[in-house]
Enzyme design. Structure first.
Site, PDB file in Angstrom:
ATOM      1  N   HIS A 173       0.315  -3.846  -1.134  1.00 25.92           N
ATOM      2  CA  HIS A 173       1.656  -3.288  -1.334  1.00 25.92           C
ATOM      3  C   HIS A 173       2.254  -2.931   0.027  1.00 25.92           C
ATOM      4  O   HIS A 173       2.257  -1.760   0.432  1.00 25.92           O
ATOM      5  CB  HIS A 173       1.593  -2.062  -2.230  1.00 25.92           C
ATOM      6  CG  HIS A 173       0.989  -2.320  -3.573  1.00 25.92           C
ATOM      7  ND1 HIS A 173       0.599  -1.317  -4.437  1.00 25.92           N
ATOM      8  CD2 HIS A 173       0.729  -3.488  -4.218  1.00 25.92           C
ATOM      9  CE1 HIS A 173       0.114  -1.855  -5.552  1.00 25.92           C
ATOM     10  NE2 HIS A 173       0.173  -3.175  -5.432  1.00 25.92           N
ATOM     11  N   VAL A 174       2.741  -3.916   0.732  1.00 27.14           N
ATOM     12  CA  VAL A 174       3.264  -3.722   2.091  1.00 27.14           C
ATOM     13  C   VAL A 174       4.697  -3.202   1.987  1.00 27.14           C
ATOM     14  O   VAL A 174       5.546  -3.842   1.372  1.00 27.14           O
ATOM     15  CB  VAL A 174       3.214  -5.020   2.897  1.00 27.14           C
ATOM     16  CG1 VAL A 174       3.561  -4.757   4.354  1.00 27.14           C
ATOM     17  CG2 VAL A 174       1.836  -5.671   2.783  1.00 27.14           C
TER      18      VAL A 174
END
Length: 535
Positions: free
Chosen positions: A472-473
């Site tokens: 989850h950048v």
């Protein structure tokens, strides 16, 4: 110069946000072009590749490209240039359809407090919008993806879910029963996974390969909107690697330059430009596009491009329950605990969401593959081996708590100008640290995990000493009301270049505890009107 492509709107990235935006604009009559760095995926071939892979990791089914390399969970250093002090452990895909090819499908909303962390808790920053501003777009996003669920999970709703929820597994029900009275409520996870025929896609068949690939597209992936976009007239050019954004004398984007795998140079021009190339590749592109007039790169007078890199660091724990949990059936996760996602404690300690695994110890230890090796070492063979393997596999439990992480300007990605890929394009150089706010939250998560293990009479308990990456950048070109401290406004438009928009989780000012995809789609749908108005 090679091809000179033109359109009303030029989008970089054929992932979920780029293709949904393209589809909406094309339906409205716009001529839309998408440049995608990676190749296309043949689903059937990918499934066969996955089945034959000796090492089954999220990237194993998919084609790789030397022209558009990316990180792999078993070889992050092959693409990332890591400078620490902690390793950034999340990967992503550079393909037509993007990273949703191998996502789990979890589609929960942020909670209202996530949008005003500074005001309520004195940490992080506030978003320039509120939960109420985004709520109707959350509802629209759930329809767009096809979300199955029940309950609000801490996020007030004005509409029902499009589909009934995925049923709880035996394991979920068993956990819910034994922890009753501990103060935790087990909630059904909202997922972009069909429980009925929806959008001409079948219901979930329980194949248990959600990560890395759904064989029947019951779990949504962006190939759905790739097809919708192309049916609406969108042109998608695969293996077109954007590497420079040109800004005219009027301060507006004038063209995007891209390379093909053979190294030839091409360009695309339009009236409006949309960057939807992931929270790692988008800031890299902006920072690579520096000139004498823009020494910090495009849209970076604030010096916030590439900064505030966030993930949802995962606290992993695993153990053997006293009795069978009938593991390894159905989707990889169908329930969890959402009551830990909010509270006054957030002024000092990270919030988190507990996810119950249905896949035993497949992650992180390898599950049955590893277990059988350990049992062989104990001397078990034949039917005795098979019986003990079955008994242990059914009892294995994984708990994963996705931790909140605060924005930190020193957590960043910049182009590694001294570390180039095969086309001469810089790899991402990452500086990253998990701070005490998040690590203290991990300690609280372990306490909850231990309570669950106690209730299950579990043995063989282990807690990963270091956080894992969630994929989850977030945060690397954040939105905000003040151009001095943010990159885009509340409509995802660049503060500096009025015909440039940026989509994706890079716009998130804070991370919260919700898997980001549903919020990405909601923000994309909200930005459609601004892009149309710009046209």
């Amino acid at each position: 110069m090679g091809d000179q492509l033109t359109a009303d709107v030029v989008i970089v990235g054929a992932g979920i946000s780029g293709t949904i935006m393209a589809h909406r604009l094309a339906k409205g009559g716009a001529k839309v072009l998408i440049l995608e760095s990676g190749p296309r995926v043949d689903r059937q071939k990918a499934i066969e590749t996955y089945r034959g892979a000796l090492i089954k990791v999220p990237e194993s089914p998919f084609p790789s490209s030397t022209a558009a390399p990316g990180p792999r969970v078993i070889d992050l250093e092959g693409y990332y240039v890591q400078e620490g002090p902690d390793l950034f452990k999340s990967s992503y895909l550079r393909l037509v359809g993007g990273t949703t090819w191998h996502w789990l499908g979890t589609t929960i909303r942020l909670v209202p407090d996530d949008f005003k962390m500074k005001t309520l808790f004195g940490v992080g920053v506030d978003w320039p919008i509120t939960y109420d501003d985004l709520e109707p777009y959350y509802a629209e996003a759930e329809i767009e993806l096809g979300v199955a669920g029940e309950g609000d999970l801490g996020s007030p709703r004005t509409t029902p879910y499009p589909m009934k929820p995925i049923p709880l597994t035996y394991s979920d029900k068993r956990i819910a029963g034994v922890i009753d009275g501990l103060g935790y409520t087990v909630t059904t996870t909202a997922q972009a996974r069909n429980t009925d025929t929806y959008d001409e896609r079948p219901p979930c068949c329980g194949a248990r390969t959600c990560i890395p690939i759904c064989p029947i597209v019951a779990r949504y992936d962006a190939s759905v909107h790739v097809k919708k976009a192309e049916d609406a007239g969108v042109q998608i050019v695969e293996e077109a690697i954007a590497h420079f954004i040109d800004i005219g004398a009027d301060g507006r984007v004038s063209r995007i330059r891209f390379k093909r795998p053979d190294g030839t140079e091409h360009e695309a021009s339009g009236k409006v430009y949309v960057l939807a190339a992931h929270a790692m590749e988008t800031p890299k592109l902006l920072l690579m596009s520096k000139t004498g007039a823009l020494p910090n790169g495009v849209s970076n007078l604030s010096d916030q491009v590439g900064r505030n890199l966030m993930d949802h660091p995962i606290q992993l724990s695993w153990a053997l329950a006293e009795d069978s949990l009938a593991q390894s059936r159905g989707p990889l996760s169908t329930a969890g605990i959402d009551g830990t996602r909010g509270g006054a404690f957030r002024n000092a300690t990270a919030a988190f969401r507990v996810e119950f695994g249905n896949d035993g110890w497949t992650w992180p230890t390898g599950g049955p593959m590893t277990t059988v090796g350990e049992l062989v070492k104990l001397g078990l063979r034949g039917q005795a081996l098979a019986a003990e393997l079955s008994r242990q596999s059914a009892r294995q439990l994984r708990l994963s708590s996705l931790m909140e992480q605060l924005p930190d300007p020193e957590n960043r990605i910049v182009p590694a100008m001294d570390q180039l890929d095969a086309l001469g394009i810089p790899r991402p150089r990452i500086s990253y640290r998990v701070d005490t706010y998040t690590r203290d939250g991990m300690g609280k998560a372990i306490e909850v995990h231990e309570q669950i293990f106690d209730a299950l009479g579990a043995t063989g308990r282990k807690h990963d000493p270091e956080p894992q990456g969630a994929g989850h950048v977030m945060g690397t070109y954040r939105m905000g009301a003040d151009p001095a401290t943010s990159v885009v406004d509340a409509q995802c438009r660049s503060h500096e270049h009025d015909n440039l928009f940026m989509l994706g989780s890079g716009t998130f000012p804070t991370a919260g505890t919700a898997n980001p995809t549903l919020t990405i789609v909601a923000l994309t749908l909200r930005a459609v009107a601004a892009v149309q108005a710009q046209l």
